[in-house]
Write an enzyme that holds these catalytic residues in place. Structure first.
Site, PDB file in Angstrom:
ATOM      1  N   HIS A   1     -32.117  59.679 -27.079  1.00 47.06           N
ATOM      2  CA  HIS A   1     -31.623  59.805 -28.450  1.00 47.06           C
ATOM      3  C   HIS A   1     -31.091  61.224 -28.661  1.00 47.06           C
ATOM      4  CE1 HIS A   1     -33.843  56.154 -29.498  1.00 47.06           C
ATOM      5  NE2 HIS A   1     -34.998  56.715 -29.210  1.00 47.06           N
TER       6      HIS A   1
ATOM      7  N   CYS B   1     -41.115  58.019 -30.775  1.00 47.26           N
ATOM      8  CA  CYS B   1     -40.395  59.057 -30.022  1.00 47.26           C
ATOM      9  C   CYS B   1     -39.521  59.914 -30.929  1.00 47.26           C
ATOM     10  CB  CYS B   1     -39.559  58.425 -28.915  1.00 47.26           C
ATOM     11  SG  CYS B   1     -38.429  57.146 -29.468  1.00 47.26           S
TER      12      CYS B   1
END
Lengths: 343, 343
Positions: free
Chosen positions: A221, A141
């Protein structure tokens, strides 16, 4: 044209999303998914009409919990052209001989080492290179997020250098293992973090260093990126480039989209399933340019960002689309991805 | 030599620490502190033998809560040579005319704008420039941390460029206002954050950009720093320089000091009052060098890091020590600061 037959090995965070994304594609057929334990997600799959394949020795365990398996994992492999391995990190390597024996094409995830596949894959960077390959590895990711931004900006000028900070969520929302509750944890404490090395599996010549810290949050994130291009650009160039790149969304913080929590709330308001945000979010306000230097902050939804790339990877190995543009058009339309600016 | 008489206006997070640090100095006398509300910290001050001065209109309110004030704030100013302003950010400006009227020297905190004082102050960078000044501003916790590291490394070679990420704690431990509970919040979302501008109040010629995010933790800030020097250095040079610089501690993560939580636990094990860590912590393992590039991660205890600099600032305006080395020797010995490596 016959649809390519795809199986998904593993029905966890990534597997369930990729499986449902496959069901939405006009040129793919989801033959089935695998489960090793008869938990609620196995029931969920069956209730959605998704055939569930299980290890031979677990057939009775599933039946005892009221879940009728469609067959064994080996039987699934007999019926598919492409298998997407969405097993936990490092587990794909154990399954690889089984896939090879069945003669299926293989899509692995970023949790596997780069050498598991012929090519580490990111649609915006190297779709055409991936065409017809037997095995691909969709990078993780964080790496997908970095690569989307870097390969977007590369359209303006070659990128000479990247120095990025990764502020990582501690755990996915469903995870109940202990993580940092009130701390900031360098992870790893050693420089560079693996994210830079992973970016180099796709862009081997890029001078990139990353450092990462883990913080007590589950949502997304955040990356803070300092990049240098080979020639000076303007802020307008950069904004226009991100704005016109698929899978990148510019978020205007002045509308109350100034944190990961607010981005998730926005996705919930859009009615998105599981509040998934497969797009890379770049904060418009954060983009700053100083000659050859370009700086910005971006947010990555760890559970969802690699889903479109998995679909493209299937299309690449099965040669269902000849260009990145073509696969992106189909994938993004079917998954309802936005581009441009929000709100 | 007569001891310099010092008052501290405000007895909150910074004020109480600076007041107690003054009491430990051989060349300073704490005349008193001020409080505007008769809360538990006012009782605490009295119980420690610290005279408490209050606004004239609040005398009775304090007496009603069993706290006998030593006098009014104006009376405190009559008795001191130096006042340390530790009022909330932006409030120092309102008090400044009162200080000037009393003819006292003034130490402000980083929460005030830079133009409030003749010089923005950081001991390792500009102590000698501060000698005999009438007013100084001790820069904020994050800026103090950045400056300590930058001015340390400057001993190796001039620093040409700094690109740093500030991962900020959401609130101090005692604060109960709402902050991010499960989010990462760019703060500000606009580039650069004020930290770079604040560093330039001390090092005006430095090319520095910072971006900051707030995360759900109370313990310490973390900085990720990418710096470029004017000439190549080795990792050994950098380690040796940090190791020999006062107020910088190298933490070896392999001993279990790999997060802010573990650093705080270490300070608790040392028996440090309030677990204060006035030293800047640099993670040894994170230091990486690539020619002229130096990269590292560091942790800043927001409540404590500026305390030694406040003591040095008093010594500078009162000309009690002629060099940075001299004031550091006294301050750090009296406050028990460590240098070198931990553990």
């Amino acid at each position: 044209m016959a649809r390519v037959r795809v199986g998904v090995n593993g029905f966890g965070t990534i597997g369930k999303r990729v499986a449902e994304a496959i069901m939405l594609q006009p040129d793919m057929e989801l033959v089935g998914v695998t489960k090793t334990k008869p938990d609620y997600t196995a029931k969920y799959a069956v209730s959605r009409g998704i055939p569930v394949y299980v290890p031979k020795e677990s057939l009775e365990e599933f039946q005892a919990k009221g879940i009728e398996p469609a067959g064994t994992i080996e039987e699934l492999l007999e019926k598919v052209d492409v298998i997407v391995d969405a097993t936990p990190g490092g587990t794909g390597r154990k399954y690889k001989p089984l896939y090879e024996k069945a003669g299926v094409k293989m899509i692995f995830q970023g949790g596997e080492k780069a050498d598991i596949a012929e090519l580490s894959f990111s649609t915006l960077c190297n779709y055409e290179q991936a065409l017809g390959k037997t095995s691909l590895r969709v990078v993780s990711c964080n790496t997908t997020g970095l690569l989307r931004a870097i390969c977007s900006i590369s359209r303006l000028a070659p990128v000479r250098r990247v120095r990025a900070t990764i502020v990582r969520r501690a755990a996915d929302p469903k995870e109940i293992k202990r993580g940092p509750v009130n701390a900031i944890k360098p992870d790893p404490v050693k420089t560079p973090s693996h994210h830079a090395l992973d970016v180099k599996t796709v862009l081997p010549d890029l001078d990139i260093v990353t450092m990462a810290v883990v913080v007590p949050t589950t949502l997304m994130h955040v990356h803070i990126v300092y990049a240098e291009l080979e020639k000076p650009v303007t802020r307008e160039d950069v904004v226009a480039t991100f704005e016109s790149t698929p899978r990148i969304l510019l978020a205007d913080a002045s509308y109350g989209l100034a944190s990961t929590a607010e981005l998730v709330e926005y996705a919930r308001d859009l009615g998105r399933k599981r509040y998934d945000i497969p797009e890379l979010i770049v904060w418009l306000d954060s983009i700053a340019v100083n000659g050859v230097e370009v700086m910005w902050m971006q947010a990555v939804h760890q559970e969802a960002i690699v889903v479109p790339e998995n679909i493209d990877a299937i299309r690449a190995v099965a040669e269902l689309a000849k260009t990145a543009e073509e696969t992106i058009r189909i994938t993004d339309e079917r998954l309802g991805l936005l581009k441009g600016r929000i709100p």
